[in-house]
Design an enzyme around this catalytic site. Structure first.
Site, PDB file in Angstrom:
ATOM      1  N   ARG A  75       0.808  -1.237   0.000  1.00 46.77           N
ATOM      2  CA  ARG A  75       0.000   0.000   0.000  1.00 46.77           C
ATOM      3  C   ARG A  75       0.834   1.276   0.000  1.00 46.77           C
ATOM      4  O   ARG A  75       0.424   2.286   0.569  1.00 46.77           O
ATOM      5  CB  ARG A  75      -0.956   0.063   1.202  1.00 46.77           C
ATOM      6  CG  ARG A  75      -1.922  -1.057   1.311  1.00 46.77           C
ATOM      7  CD  ARG A  75      -2.903  -1.129   0.166  1.00 46.77           C
ATOM      8  NE  ARG A  75      -3.656  -2.350   0.305  1.00 46.77           N
ATOM      9  CZ  ARG A  75      -3.247  -3.527  -0.211  1.00 46.77           C
ATOM     10  NH1 ARG A  75      -2.160  -3.602  -0.947  1.00 46.77           N
ATOM     11  NH2 ARG A  75      -3.959  -4.609  -0.023  1.00 46.77           N
ATOM     12  N   SER A 100     -10.368  -0.545   4.125  1.00 51.22           N
ATOM     13  CA  SER A 100      -9.613  -0.887   5.338  1.00 51.22           C
ATOM     14  C   SER A 100      -8.924   0.351   5.886  1.00 51.22           C
ATOM     15  O   SER A 100      -8.202   1.031   5.158  1.00 51.22           O
ATOM     16  CB  SER A 100      -8.542  -1.929   5.024  1.00 51.22           C
ATOM     17  OG  SER A 100      -9.168  -3.111   4.620  1.00 51.22           O
ATOM     18  N   GLU A 120      -3.914   2.859   6.884  1.00 49.81           N
ATOM     19  CA  GLU A 120      -3.742   2.660   5.438  1.00 49.81           C
ATOM     20  C   GLU A 120      -4.353   3.857   4.709  1.00 49.81           C
ATOM     21  O   GLU A 120      -3.868   4.277   3.666  1.00 49.81           O
ATOM     22  CB  GLU A 120      -4.460   1.368   5.024  1.00 49.81           C
ATOM     23  CG  GLU A 120      -4.490   1.139   3.530  1.00 49.81           C
ATOM     24  CD  GLU A 120      -5.087  -0.204   3.134  1.00 49.81           C
ATOM     25  OE1 GLU A 120      -4.909  -1.200   3.867  1.00 49.81           O
ATOM     26  OE2 GLU A 120      -5.733  -0.250   2.073  1.00 49.81           O
TER      27      GLU A 120
END
Ligand SMILES: Cc1cc2nc3c(=O)[nH]c(=O)nc-3n(C[C@H](O)[C@H](O)[C@H](O)COP(=O)(O)OP(=O)(O)OC[C@H]3O[C@@H](n4cnc5c(N)ncnc54)[C@H](O)[C@@H]3O)c2cc1C
Length: 300
Positions: free
Chosen positions: A177, A224, A294
């Site tokens: 990510r 998320s 994230e």
């Protein structure tokens, strides 16, 4: 220009040209429906306009932030930022053999649909997410053990001086990510896999079914919230700490998946931030594990 657009625009004089800055609140663009008015919010219609806005930001000493699907950004105070939406830039797509050169403002789902017609696939693992390609590449989006950078050959960006630059994948550092990409991605060259339309459709459906089973699609969210720590699942850790379903103001840790924070009812930036802090503190206290967001929290 209709009345709505006229009412929602102001002009910013740059000395070299005049841009229209939108006065629409950011919650109208944000997937979690949170965000107030920005001082500088642009939606350029051409790449030349985009270059001018970026050069203008540099002269004003203001940082710029590209905005795609806004499915991973939590907007707080953005007064000192120049926000640039990709949505009005021209949409282009050319396919030859296994290579597809596409404008970065394509939605991932339209891209999967469009390239399916050329019998090219591979990105079905991202089916169902409300993101644009530029955002998915910048974030190195991934799911089900795959990530998008694996399919990228090169990207074209506008750098902070307003200049176009091509960057091959070998020159991009990327991990879970995150990428080293700096600038506004305008085009991407993907190398896709040969697949039949039926194979792609069935994989798309399977992935969307999986997502609907696991994730709360009935309320606005940013996907998320935390990265999974090594060999752990952030959602499981939060759930084991008893925080599933916890509400602060209008925001709630989803009862379906504890790594999702949903906007249940008129949630504010502060509500989500308090839940994020609560998760971080509790998981650290109970599990001795530090959770790292994230999502991109923009609060300058
Ligand atoms: C329901 C749901 C499910 C999700 N599932 C997943 C998943 O399975 N896997 C996953 O990885 N993510 C998932 N996400 C999160 C999100 O969709 C991804 O992070 C996606 O990559 C963000 O794309 P975006 O276009 O919305 O980017 P934005 O949210 O607009 O921006 C995210 C970041 O990318 C930057 N950016 C955007 N466009 C550009 C550009 N053109 N050039 C340079 N930088 C740019 C922004 O400045 C920002 O820093 C999910 C989100 C939701 C709401």
């Amino acid at each position: 220009m209709n009345n709505y657009q006229r009412k929602n625009q102001k002009t910013v004089e740059s000395g070299e040209s005049i841009f229209s800055s939108l006065e629409t609140p950011l919650k109208d663009f944000s997937n979690i429906k949170i965000g107030g008015h920005a001082k500088y919010l642009f939606a350029p219609k051409t790449v030349e306009e985009l270059e001018q806005i970026i050069r203008w930001s540099a002269r004003k000493n203001l940082e710029f932030l590209p905005l795609g699907g806004c499915s991973n950004i939590l907007f707080g105070n953005v007064a000192n930022l120049v926000l640039i939406l990709d949505k009005n830039l021209p949409k282009t797509l050319e396919a030859e053999d296994n290579f597809v050169i596409v404008s970065a403002n394509y939605g991932i789902n339209s891209f999967i649909e469009e390239t399916k017609k050329y019998r090219l696939g591979g990105l079905e693992f991202l089916a169902g997410i409300p993101a644009h390609l530029g955002g998915t590449v910048f974030m190195n989006a991934g799911a089900f053990g795959k990530n998008i950078l694996k399919f990228v050959k090169w990207i074209e960006i506008i750098d902070s001086e307003g200049k176009k630059k091509k960057i091959s994948r070998e020159k991009i550092d990327f991990s879970y990510r995150q990428t080293s990409i700096k600038g506004f991605i305008i085009r991407i060259c993907f190398e896709l896999e040969n697949k039949t339309e039926a194979e792609i459709s069935s994989e798309q459906k399977r992935i969307i079914r999986e997502r609907q089973k696991r994730h709360p699609y009935d309320f606005p969210s940013l996907g998320s919230v935390f990265k999974n720590p090594p060999a752990q699942f952030a959602g499981k850790l939060i759930e084991e700490c008893g925080l599933k379903g916890k509400k602060i103001g209008g925001a709630q840790i989803s009862e379906k998946h504890a790594n999702f924070i949903i906007n249940r009812e008129n949630a504010r930036f502060e509500d989500v931030m308090k839940l994020i802090e609560l998760c971080k503190e509790t998981v650290f206290k109970m599990k001795n594990i530090r959770l790292e967001p994230e999502i991109r929290i923009i609060n300058k």
